[in-house]
Structure formats: C-alpha cells, structure tokens
Write a protein that holds these residues in place. Structure first.
Motif, short mmCIF file in Angstrom:
data_model
loop_
_atom_site.label_atom_id
_atom_site.label_comp_id
_atom_site.label_asym_id
_atom_site.label_seq_id
_atom_site.Cartn_x
_atom_site.Cartn_y
_atom_site.Cartn_z
N SER A 160 -73.89 79.96 11.68
CA SER A 160 -74.21 78.54 11.53
C SER A 160 -74.58 78.21 10.09
O SER A 160 -74.27 77.13 9.59
CB SER A 160 -75.35 78.15 12.46
N ARG A 161 -75.22 79.14 9.40
CA ARG A 161 -75.53 78.92 7.98
C ARG A 161 -74.25 78.86 7.16
O ARG A 161 -74.12 78.03 6.26
CB ARG A 161 -76.45 80.02 7.46
N TYR A 162 -73.31 79.73 7.49
CA TYR A 162 -72.04 79.72 6.77
C TYR A 162 -71.35 78.36 6.90
O TYR A 162 -70.93 77.77 5.90
CB TYR A 162 -71.12 80.83 7.31
N PHE A 163 -71.26 77.84 8.12
CA PHE A 163 -70.61 76.55 8.33
C PHE A 163 -71.41 75.41 7.71
O PHE A 163 -70.84 74.46 7.17
CB PHE A 163 -70.36 76.30 9.82
N ALA A 164 -72.74 75.48 7.77
CA ALA A 164 -73.57 74.45 7.14
C ALA A 164 -73.33 74.42 5.64
O ALA A 164 -73.24 73.34 5.04
CB ALA A 164 -75.04 74.69 7.45
N GLU A 165 -73.22 75.58 5.02
CA GLU A 165 -72.98 75.63 3.58
C GLU A 165 -71.60 75.05 3.23
O GLU A 165 -71.43 74.44 2.18
CB GLU A 165 -73.13 77.05 3.07
N ARG A 166 -70.61 75.23 4.11
CA ARG A 166 -69.30 74.63 3.87
C ARG A 166 -69.40 73.11 3.94
O ARG A 166 -68.79 72.40 3.15
CB ARG A 166 -68.26 75.11 4.91
N HIS A 167 -70.19 72.60 4.90
CA HIS A 167 -70.38 71.15 4.99
C HIS A 167 -71.10 70.62 3.74
O HIS A 167 -70.76 69.55 3.22
CB HIS A 167 -71.19 70.78 6.23
N LEU A 168 -72.07 71.38 3.25
CA LEU A 168 -72.79 70.96 2.05
C LEU A 168 -71.89 70.97 0.83
O LEU A 168 -72.01 70.10 -0.05
CB LEU A 168 -74.02 71.84 1.82
N HIS A 169 -71.02 71.93 0.76
CA HIS A 169 -70.06 71.97 -0.35
C HIS A 169 -69.17 70.72 -0.32
O HIS A 169 -68.93 70.09 -1.36
CB HIS A 169 -69.22 73.24 -0.25
N GLN A 170 -68.72 70.35 0.87
CA GLN A 170 -67.90 69.15 1.01
C GLN A 170 -68.71 67.90 0.68
O GLN A 170 -68.19 66.95 0.09
CB GLN A 170 -67.32 69.07 2.42
N ALA A 171 -69.99 67.89 1.06
CA ALA A 171 -70.85 66.74 0.75
C ALA A 171 -70.96 66.54 -0.75
O ALA A 171 -70.89 65.41 -1.25
CB ALA A 171 -72.24 66.93 1.36
N MET A 172 -71.11 67.62 -1.49
CA MET A 172 -71.22 67.51 -2.94
C MET A 172 -69.89 67.06 -3.56
O MET A 172 -69.87 66.33 -4.54
CB MET A 172 -71.68 68.83 -3.55
N ALA A 173 -68.79 67.50 -2.97
CA ALA A 173 -67.47 67.05 -3.45
C ALA A 173 -67.32 65.54 -3.23
O ALA A 173 -66.82 64.82 -4.11
CB ALA A 173 -66.36 67.81 -2.75
N GLU A 174 -67.74 65.07 -2.07
CA GLU A 174 -67.67 63.63 -1.79
C GLU A 174 -68.57 62.84 -2.74
O GLU A 174 -68.21 61.76 -3.19
CB GLU A 174 -68.04 63.33 -0.34
N ALA A 175 -69.75 63.37 -3.03
CA ALA A 175 -70.66 62.70 -3.96
C ALA A 175 -70.03 62.63 -5.35
O ALA A 175 -70.17 61.63 -6.05
CB ALA A 175 -72.00 63.42 -4.02
N GLY A 176 -69.35 63.68 -5.74
CA GLY A 176 -68.66 63.69 -7.03
C GLY A 176 -67.56 62.64 -7.11
O GLY A 176 -67.25 62.15 -8.19
N ASN A 177 -67.00 62.30 -5.96
CA ASN A 177 -65.96 61.27 -5.91
C ASN A 177 -66.53 59.87 -5.75
O ASN A 177 -65.77 58.91 -5.67
CB ASN A 177 -65.00 61.54 -4.75
N GLY A 178 -67.85 59.78 -5.66
CA GLY A 178 -68.48 58.47 -5.49
C GLY A 178 -68.51 57.99 -4.05
O GLY A 178 -68.84 56.85 -3.78
N GLU A 179 -68.18 58.84 -3.11
CA GLU A 179 -68.18 58.51 -1.68
C GLU A 179 -69.52 58.95 -1.08
O GLU A 179 -69.60 59.96 -0.39
CB GLU A 179 -67.01 59.20 -0.97
N PHE A 180 -70.56 58.18 -1.32
CA PHE A 180 -71.89 58.58 -0.90
C PHE A 180 -72.09 58.46 0.61
O PHE A 180 -72.89 59.20 1.18
CB PHE A 180 -72.95 57.79 -1.66
N ASP A 181 -71.37 57.57 1.26
CA ASP A 181 -71.47 57.49 2.72
C ASP A 181 -70.89 58.75 3.36
O ASP A 181 -71.46 59.29 4.32
CB ASP A 181 -70.80 56.23 3.25
N GLU A 182 -69.80 59.26 2.82
CA GLU A 182 -69.22 60.51 3.31
C GLU A 182 -70.14 61.68 3.00
O GLU A 182 -70.25 62.62 3.79
CB GLU A 182 -67.84 60.75 2.69
N CYS A 183 -70.80 61.63 1.87
CA CYS A 183 -71.75 62.68 1.49
C CYS A 183 -72.88 62.75 2.51
O CYS A 183 -73.26 63.84 2.97
CB CYS A 183 -72.32 62.41 0.10
#
Length: 113
Positions: free
Chosen positions: A59-82
């Motif tokens: 579960s930690r592995y998958f949570a970290e993958r979600h967090l990585h995607q959240a930071m990618a979305e934030a970098g794109n300016g998509e804060f709702d997706e983050c």
C-alpha cells in the motif's frame, strides 16, 4: 456604406463593453479553485501517512506512486488533480487495500530492465 460600417463597429464596441460591465466576475477565476499551497499541504499529509507504513508494504508503494502523480499534476498547474491524487494516496494508506502474503514479493522492474 462608410457610415454603415462605422455604426456597426460602434454598436459592436458598445455591446462588448456592456457585456463586460454586466458580468464583471465572469473573467475572474473562481475563488474556490485549489491553490499550490493546498496541494503541497495535502501531499505532505499523505506523504507522512505513507511514511508510517514499512518501506516494503504494498500500500505504501501504491501511495507513493499516487503522490508522484500528484506532484506531476501540480507541476502542470492542475491543482484539482493534485488534490485528487493526494486523496487517493491517503485512502490507499488508510484502507491498506493491497497486502502481500508472507513470502510474496513485489517485483518492480527498474528503468534499465
């Protein structure tokens, strides 16, 4: 013909100004849109939750993958997706949907494999 064009342009200009005056908040962004600070706070909270699990927990592995995607979305300016991805990471840790049986191992390939 020249007078007709001037009249049409003047009417169009006044109509455009009238629309801008009638709806002044239409062009302004909504005040309840997520911000970078909200996204960063949600990611930090979810990261702290993920850190509470042992490093090899699935579960930690998958949570970290979600967090990585959240930071990618934030970098794109998509804060709702983050915020959505950070919430998924938190849910993953809280509910612990994924677990390995004793002796099982998650085989994650490296980038060079």
């Amino acid at each position: 013909m020249y007078l007709f064009r001037i009249t049409a342009c003047a009417l169009g200009l006044f109509a455009g100004l009238g629309c801008g005056v009638a709806a002044p908040g239409a062009a302004a962004p909504a005040a309840n849109e997520p911000t970078r600070e909200q996204c960063s706070a949600a990611v930090a909270e979810a990261r702290a939750l993920a850190a509470s699990l042992r490093p090899d927990h699935l579960s930690r592995y998958f949570a970290e993958r979600h967090l990585h995607q959240a930071m990618a979305e934030a970098g794109n300016g998509e804060f709702d997706e983050c915020l959505e991805m950070a919430a998924r990471a938190s849910d993953e840790v809280r509910e612990r949907r994924h677990d390995l049986r004793p002796g099982e191992r998650l085989n994650v390939l490296g980038p060079d494999e």
